[in-house]
Design an enzyme around this catalytic site. Structure first.
Site, short mmCIF file in Angstrom:
data_model
loop_
_atom_site.label_atom_id
_atom_site.label_comp_id
_atom_site.label_asym_id
_atom_site.label_seq_id
_atom_site.Cartn_x
_atom_site.Cartn_y
_atom_site.Cartn_z
N ASP A 1 54.88 -14.67 23.95
CA ASP A 1 55.18 -14.71 25.39
C ASP A 1 56.54 -14.10 25.61
OD1 ASP A 1 52.71 -15.98 25.70
OD2 ASP A 1 53.42 -17.82 24.94
N GLY B 1 56.90 -11.33 26.65
CA GLY B 1 56.85 -10.25 27.98
C GLY B 1 56.34 -8.87 27.31
N LYS B 2 55.37 -8.93 26.30
CA LYS B 2 55.01 -7.67 25.57
C LYS B 2 54.02 -7.11 26.56
CE LYS B 2 53.10 -9.87 22.27
NZ LYS B 2 53.87 -11.39 22.65
N ASN C 1 43.18 -15.08 22.82
CA ASN C 1 43.98 -16.16 22.82
C ASN C 1 45.17 -15.62 23.33
OD1 ASN C 1 43.91 -14.37 20.50
ND2 ASN C 1 45.32 -16.03 19.27
N ALA C 2 45.23 -14.27 23.35
CA ALA C 2 46.44 -13.63 24.02
C ALA C 2 46.55 -13.65 25.52
CB ALA C 2 46.35 -12.23 23.96
N HIS D 1 48.61 -11.90 28.26
CA HIS D 1 49.65 -10.92 28.80
C HIS D 1 49.65 -10.86 30.44
CE1 HIS D 1 49.32 -9.02 24.53
NE2 HIS D 1 49.75 -10.00 24.46
N GLY E 1 47.63 -22.60 30.38
CA GLY E 1 48.43 -23.26 31.35
C GLY E 1 49.26 -24.18 30.64
N LYS F 1 63.55 -11.09 30.33
CA LYS F 1 63.83 -12.50 30.93
C LYS F 1 65.19 -12.74 31.08
CE LYS F 1 60.15 -14.98 31.60
NZ LYS F 1 59.20 -15.93 31.44
N LEU F 2 66.09 -11.68 30.96
CA LEU F 2 67.56 -11.97 31.22
C LEU F 2 68.07 -12.94 32.50
CD1 LEU F 2 70.14 -11.70 29.55
CD2 LEU F 2 70.76 -9.61 30.64
N GLY G 1 63.05 -8.88 35.51
CA GLY G 1 62.15 -9.58 36.57
C GLY G 1 60.85 -9.02 35.86
P1 GDP Z 1 53.32 -11.73 26.42
O1 GDP Z 1 52.27 -12.74 26.02
O2 GDP Z 1 54.33 -11.31 25.68
O3 GDP Z 1 52.76 -10.64 27.22
O4 GDP Z 1 54.24 -12.49 27.63
P2 GDP Z 1 53.50 -13.47 28.81
O5 GDP Z 1 52.93 -12.54 29.70
O6 GDP Z 1 52.75 -14.43 28.01
O7 GDP Z 1 54.80 -14.23 29.19
C1 GDP Z 1 55.79 -13.46 29.94
C2 GDP Z 1 56.00 -14.14 31.41
O8 GDP Z 1 57.33 -13.50 31.92
C3 GDP Z 1 55.06 -13.55 32.54
O9 GDP Z 1 54.72 -14.45 33.22
C4 GDP Z 1 55.63 -12.29 32.90
O10 GDP Z 1 55.27 -11.78 34.14
C5 GDP Z 1 57.22 -12.65 33.01
N1 GDP Z 1 58.27 -11.96 32.80
C6 GDP Z 1 58.34 -10.75 31.99
N2 GDP Z 1 59.38 -9.95 31.88
C7 GDP Z 1 59.94 -10.66 32.83
C8 GDP Z 1 61.49 -10.81 33.23
O11 GDP Z 1 62.30 -9.86 32.70
N3 GDP Z 1 61.98 -11.62 34.00
C9 GDP Z 1 61.11 -12.83 34.63
N4 GDP Z 1 61.72 -13.53 35.56
N5 GDP Z 1 60.05 -12.81 34.06
C10 GDP Z 1 59.40 -11.84 33.38
MG MG Z 2 51.50 -14.39 26.43
#
Ligand code: GDP
Ligand code: MG
Length: 425
Positions: A12, A14-15, A37-38, A40, A304, A333-334, A416
């Site tokens: 999670d 942000g891949k 189970n992923a 994204h 969830g 997510k900085l 963001g």
């Molecule tokens: P993944 O499984 O690695 O693809 O990541 P997820 O999608 O499960 O979790 C990342 C969450 O953070 C998602 O809800 C994205 O929309 C959100 N997200 C990704 N990059 C950013 C960021 O730079 N800032 C913020 N605020 N949210 C982000």
């Molecule tokens: Mg994820």
């Protein structure tokens, strides 16, 4: 160009968001491990999408998406996911989606097994593995038992239907031992007929396809699920996934073991989150955790579930970077840290009064305590920053501090969830 995009942390990071962004420079995006189970999450001009099985390049026109032999595919789930995306206006056809004939099919009884075992563990020990209950561990176990069906078999079901009764009988021995009703051959045939047949036009030898594409000089991106710390070999076993989440596995899981990666991009989060069970040394509790969870919106995309959170963990991240062989980092997510005048990072672990810098064996990890250090925050919104010069000094200092502590170059910074909310350093 052959590039992998992998998670440095517990998943999670942000891949999906970064693959959606960076895939503009690629012709092909290939998922090479794991199953549904992923989770994204991708937000772009077309809307908000949660992808479980489909590669995150599916949202870009002109990108061909490949599901590699290292994946396990719940065909019912995949049909639903394709349907859902089509309703969202995404075009999906055999032109832009290719499924490996060697990818393994997740069976309905695998999902049942996952549920039965998590429930048994919870009752017997009070400590479940924290599975997403989507059959992933059981289907990978079956793969290594060589009692699975592969996507290519859907193109000629005669042979697979001959093998089916014995595999169902074998599986029912397990199901009955848990005190559940056995499954039937007919149910499984219905599963293949209803969902497998729909997917038949997408099934090809993706190894051949990718090799040809590589010869033609096409750019290929390999997309991982989860992160280094959830890897079946290098992660916090047994609280891991059941596949290899590691960049070095990408060519194998994609069906091109003969090809070598040019570049490994590690996706690393500006703080920590961990969904499910297992040791999580830097974990916050109480109000501190609540605040960070809310700011980061840390609730599982697939399930969830509220994610456990903590500050950035230097020890774990450095290990993650090593496992992924990351050449460069995308820090995500900085902006979640915008609210803090001051925040913390976990710089070391402490074990029996000794300071630890290297990520220890899982059993030892359970006994480690985090050592936190304070970092000055920027305390303003990064949401509109689009270039290095837009970043406040404190944010830039934090980026440089992480580069120094983790010994890896941070090339991208995400501020963001939207596609354009990023900075190239
Ligand atoms: P993944 O499984 O690695 O693809 O990541 P997820 O999608 O499960 O979790 C990342 C969450 O953070 C998602 O809800 C994205 O929309 C959100 N997200 C990704 N990059 C950013 C960021 O730079 N800032 C913020 N605020 N949210 C982000
Ligand atoms: Mg994820």
């Amino acid at each position: 160009m052959l590039t992998s995009i992998c998670g440095i942390n517990w998943g999670d990071e942000g891949k999906g968001r970064m693959v959606d962004l960076l895939s503009s420079d690629y012709d092909i995006v290939c998922r090479y491990q794991g199953g549904n189970n992923a989770g994204h999450t991708v937000i772009n001009d077309k809307g908000k999408f949660v992808l479980n099985l489909l590669p995150s390049g599916i949202l870009r026109e002109g990108v061909v998406n490949v599901m590699g032999p290292g994946m396990v595919i719940d065909i019912k789930h995949l049909c639903g996911e394709i349907e859902r995306l089509r309703e969202g206006g995404i075009k999906i056809s055999p032109e832009n989606l290719k499924i490996s004939d060697k990818a393994v099919i997740t069976m309905p009884y695998n999902v049942l097994q996952d549920i039965m075992e998590e429930d048994r563990l919870t009752k017997a020990t009070g400590k479940p593995y924290g599975s997403t209950r989507r059959g992933i561990a059981p289907v990978y176990a079956d793969k290594y038992m060589k009692k699975v069906f592969r996507m290519g078999e859907l193109l000629n079901t005669q042979l697979m239907y001959k093998r089916l009764p014995d595999i169902v009988a074998w599986k029912n021995m397990t199901i009955k031992a848990y005190g559940f009703d056995p499954v039937s051959v007919d149910e499984m045939i219905e599963y293949f007929e209803t969902y497998g047949k729909q997917l038949a036009p997408y099934i090809v030898d993706t190894g051949l396809y990718l090799n040809e594409a590589n010869k033609q000089g096409k750019n290929i991106m390999f997309e991982a699920q989860l992160g280094a710390l959830r890897d079946i070999d290098f992660g916090i076993v047994p609280y891991t996934s059941s596949s290899s989440t590691i960049a070095a596995y990408a060519p194998i899981g994609a069906g091109v073991p003969n090809l070598k990666l040019n570049n490994s991009i590690g996706i690393m989060k500006a703080y920590s989150s961990c969904v499910g069970e297992g040791p999580f040394t830097c974990e916050y509790f109480g109000d501190k955790a609540e605040k960070l969870r809310e700011l980061g919106g840390e609730y599982g995309a697939a399930t969830g579930r509220p994610r456990r959170v903590g500050p950035f963990d230097v020890v774990a991240s450095r290990y993650g970077i090593r496992c992924q062989g990351a050449d460069e980092i995308a820090l995500t997510k900085l902006d979640v840290l915008d609210d803090y005048e001051e925040f913390e990072i976990c710089t070391h672990y402490e074990l029996d009064g000794k300071i630890i810098d290297e990520f220890p064996f899982t059993d030892v990890l359970d006994m480690c305590k985090p050592v936190f250090e304070k970092v000055k925050g920027w305390h303003c919104s990064l949401a509109k920053c689009r270039k290095k010069e837009d970043l406040p000094k404190e944010a830039l200092d934090y980026i440089h501090l992480l580069e120094k502590l983790c010994d890896c170059k941070i090339k991208y910074v995400s501020v963001g969830a939207e596609r354009d909310a990023y900075i190239v350093l």
